[in-house]
Design an enzyme around this catalytic site. Structure first.
Site, mmCIF file in Angstrom:
data_model
loop_
_atom_site.group_PDB
_atom_site.id
_atom_site.type_symbol
_atom_site.label_atom_id
_atom_site.label_comp_id
_atom_site.label_asym_id
_atom_site.label_seq_id
_atom_site.Cartn_x
_atom_site.Cartn_y
_atom_site.Cartn_z
ATOM 1 N N LYS A 77 0.995 -1.126 -0.002
ATOM 2 C CA LYS A 77 0.092 -0.069 -0.020
ATOM 3 C C LYS A 77 0.953 1.217 -0.171
ATOM 4 O O LYS A 77 2.083 1.273 0.629
ATOM 5 C CB LYS A 77 -0.961 -0.070 1.184
ATOM 6 N N SER A 151 -9.267 1.554 3.446
ATOM 7 C CA SER A 151 -8.876 2.383 2.380
ATOM 8 C C SER A 151 -7.410 1.702 1.722
ATOM 9 O O SER A 151 -6.957 2.143 0.782
ATOM 10 C CB SER A 151 -7.765 3.532 3.179
ATOM 11 N N SER A 175 -9.491 -1.052 7.541
ATOM 12 C CA SER A 175 -8.907 -0.903 6.221
ATOM 13 C C SER A 175 -8.470 -1.937 5.602
ATOM 14 O O SER A 175 -8.028 -2.231 4.540
ATOM 15 C CB SER A 175 -7.845 0.330 5.929
#
Length: 642
Positions: A77, A151, A175
């Site tokens: 990420k 997210s 997330s």
């Protein structure tokens, strides 16, 4: 359509059998990325030549058993630092070029994993929808305009689409679980601190957690073992306690099920039906299931955005938000700005309220071992999220946002599909450091839900995939003749390796790696057997250690296992025995261990960390004989006896 990259166990098996090489897998990865760099999934990718060079180096290494994640492609990420790559956190103007890898990334690369690139996210990891990014809104792999979840949107889609075998996300409010639910994969949210958050752009630093996405539970545990470790740069890091190093068997667990009054599916009857089915399957795997209230969990979760913790997001981002407000998406800015409403009194009031709630929840763990909740109560399309971006974001976090505030571990697993074709999921939740027990139960559940995802479940892992710290569920592994999770006269089968069952202890026992005079038949073995230890079998360490022979008054010598220094001779695999030792006997055993020996974590050849005998580095100066080349104490004794 590009060919899917295999799971962690599948690739490990293929490498060991010679069916493929890292170089070949790198070409498959690159083919799957064609035209996708900079799209909704990826923000940046490793240059093709660099990926090929790394894969070629692993291929030349020639020993796929030497590294626990040898040749396994993964993604990160883009709020996690990778040396030489720009970290954007989903905001181009915020971006900076990282000077070094985040410790969690470095550990994975050292374990042999192949980094592919950095993935899209809700800006500054603020959101659960996957629609809050200037790089594009993520859509679920199931299509139909369904949101990908956030997210960690890009990381989840990259795994679910088969572009990589695993990916790192982060999880502050859910997330690492919501995107897993909306893409039909596994989302492991470890206990806070097990995976270092150094080198991670903070959301709420006191709550942030690095998470793992895979398509199977066994792969997630492999990644967890390789990635975890306390970093000197991370004041929030925590080590896994020794008594938590062995997973409890599902059949011993007490399951907490939410009371009907505490469950809401926001009018989604399909999700309600799937959750009821999942609970029935789980209840058949555990010792007992009983209703429990969720009031305190929800009250804690409400503090995350309605309390002062939203102000913690401004600690890292407040200055940027003040100087560059137009660089931040309006919905992200609106959420962050609410943090300015809180003062120090609010912060202390919130901490006091959370402590009260945590104390009550802690008492609940005396009655149950695991709690099951839906991962999401319902799903939304991108258009539906656009109609109410903040309200529907909160809906997605209903069953996730309390976990880190209450210091809980969690794993989200697929739970089939609704009649409308939407993915369903449920989450297993437990107290801090219950990670391996949760994973073992999750693996058993996924094996009993064959339609839960469009990817192989843990039950389909080949028998050559390598040992794991958790069972793979009740399904019999092909050719093994014994089921992971099965009870035997010697204990519980944790995995099937090369046709043989690996038996591990119950929760009151742990595995101990023995390297020298405590080996079976050696002079001090009675100290183990006298404390109730039983032999499990032979193993090897990862190639990280040197073995030394220190002189002793009796002339027999004392072997010392030392982790190799970065500036010294490289480490080698060393033969050890694994013994099953009652947890209650660890203290008594330790008092009889003479300096410079001690008990500490030893990395095994398959990537697991177990308690074992280690030697302090100060004791192995130039005058001490290095016997590493022999490969073990017994082999050394045989060599000198010739």
């Amino acid at each position: 359509m590009s060919e899917r990259i295999g799971t962690v166990p599948e690739l490990r098996s293929a490498y060991r059998s010679g069916e493929t090489t890292p170089a070949q897998q790198a070409e498959r990865v690159l083919a799957g990325l064609a035209g996708r760099d900079g799209g909704p999934v990826w923000i940046s990718t490793v240059p093709a030549d660099e990926l090929r060079a790394r894969a070629a180096a692993l291929t030349r290494h020639g020993d796929p058993t030497a590294l626990p994640l040898y040749g396994i492609p993964f993604a990160v990420k883009d709020n996690i630092d990778v040396a030489g790559m720009v970290t954007t956190a989903g905001c181009p103007d915020f971006g900076y070029r990282a000077a070094e890898d985040a410790p969690v990334v470095r550990r994975l690369r050292d374990a042999g994993a192949l980094l592919v690139g950095k993935t899209n996210l809700d800006q500054f990891a603020t959101g659960l929808t996957g629609s809050r990014s200037p790089y594009g809104s993520g859509e679920s792999v199931f299509g139909g305009g369904l949101v990908s979840g956030g997210s960690s949107s890009g990381s989840a889609v990259a795994v679910a689409a088969g572009q990589v075998s695993f990916a790192l996300g982060t999880d502050t409010a859910g997330s690492g679980r919501v995107p897993a639910a909306l893409n039909g994969i596994v989302g492991l949210k470890p206990t806070r601190g097990l995976l270092s958050t150094a080198g991670v752009v903070p959301a709420c630093r006191s709550l942030d957690c690095v998470s793992v996405f895979t398509t199977d539970v066994a792969g997630a545990v492999d990644v967890l073992h390789a990635a975890r470790g306390v970093s000197p740069a991370d004041p929030w890091g925590r080590a896994l306690p020794a008594h938590r190093a062995v997973a409890a068997a599902p059949a011993t667990l007490r399951l907490g099920v939410p009371r009907p009054v505490d469950l809401t599916f926001f009018g989604d009857a399909g999700q309600a039906d799937r959750f009821a089915t999942g609970v029935r399957l789980l209840s058949a795997l555990v010792a007992d299931a009983a209703p429990v209230p969720l009031d305190d969990f929800f009250a804690a979760g409400d503090l995350l955005y309605q309390g002062p913790w939203v102000a913690e997001r401004l600690v890292a981002l407040g200055d940027f938000l003040r100087t560059s407000p137009d660089s931040v998406l309006p919905v992200t800015r609106a959420v962050l700005e609410t943090g300015r409403r809180h003062d120090a009194v609010d912060a202390f009031r919130g901490q006091h309220r959370l402590r009260e709630l945590r104390a009550r929840v802690d008492r609940l763990w005396q009655e149950i071992d695991v709690l099951v909740v839906p991962t999401v109560g319902t799903t939304f399309t991108l258009d539906e999220i656009a109609e109410d971006p903040i309200g529907r974001n909160a809906t997605l976090g209903r069953y996730t946002q309390f976990a880190n505030l209450l210091d809980l571990a969690a794993v989200s697993v697929p739970n089939g599909f609704t009649d409308a074709g939407r993915p369903a999921s449920l989450t297993l939740v437990g107290p801090a450091f219950s990670d391996l027990t949760l994973a073992r139960l999750a693996a058993a559940l996924t094996a009993s839900v064959p339609s839960a995802a469009s990817v192989p479940s843990a039950a389909s892992v080949p028998s050559t995939a390598g040992p794991s710290a958790v069972g793979d569920g009740p399904a019999v592994v092909a050719g093994a003749g014994v089921a992971p999770g099965a009870e035997t006269d010697s204990g519980t089968v944790a995995a099937v390796v090369d046709g043989g069952a690996e038996v591990v202890a119950d929760p009151a026992e742990l595995l101990l790696a023995v390297v020298g005079r405590h080996l079976a038949g050696e002079s001090r073995n009675g100290e183990l057997t006298g404390h109730g230890a039983t032999l499990v079998g032979a193993a090897r360490t990862a190639p990280l250690y040197r073995l030394y022979r220190m002189d002793t008054p009796d002339g027999e010598g004392l072997p010392g296992l030392v982790r190799a220094a970065p500036t010294g001779p490289p480490g080698r695999p060393i033969d050890v025995e694994l013994w099953r030792l009652p947890t209650s006997a660890v203290g008594a055993l330790l008092t009889g261990v003479p300096a410079p020996l001690s008990l500490g974590w030893v990395r095994l050849h398959d990537g697991r960390d177990v308690l074992g005998f280690l030697c302090e580095a100060y004791a192995v100066g130039p005058q001490v004989e290095d016997i590493s080349a022999a490969g073990g104490w017994r082999a050394y004794r045989r060599a000198v006896a010739r």
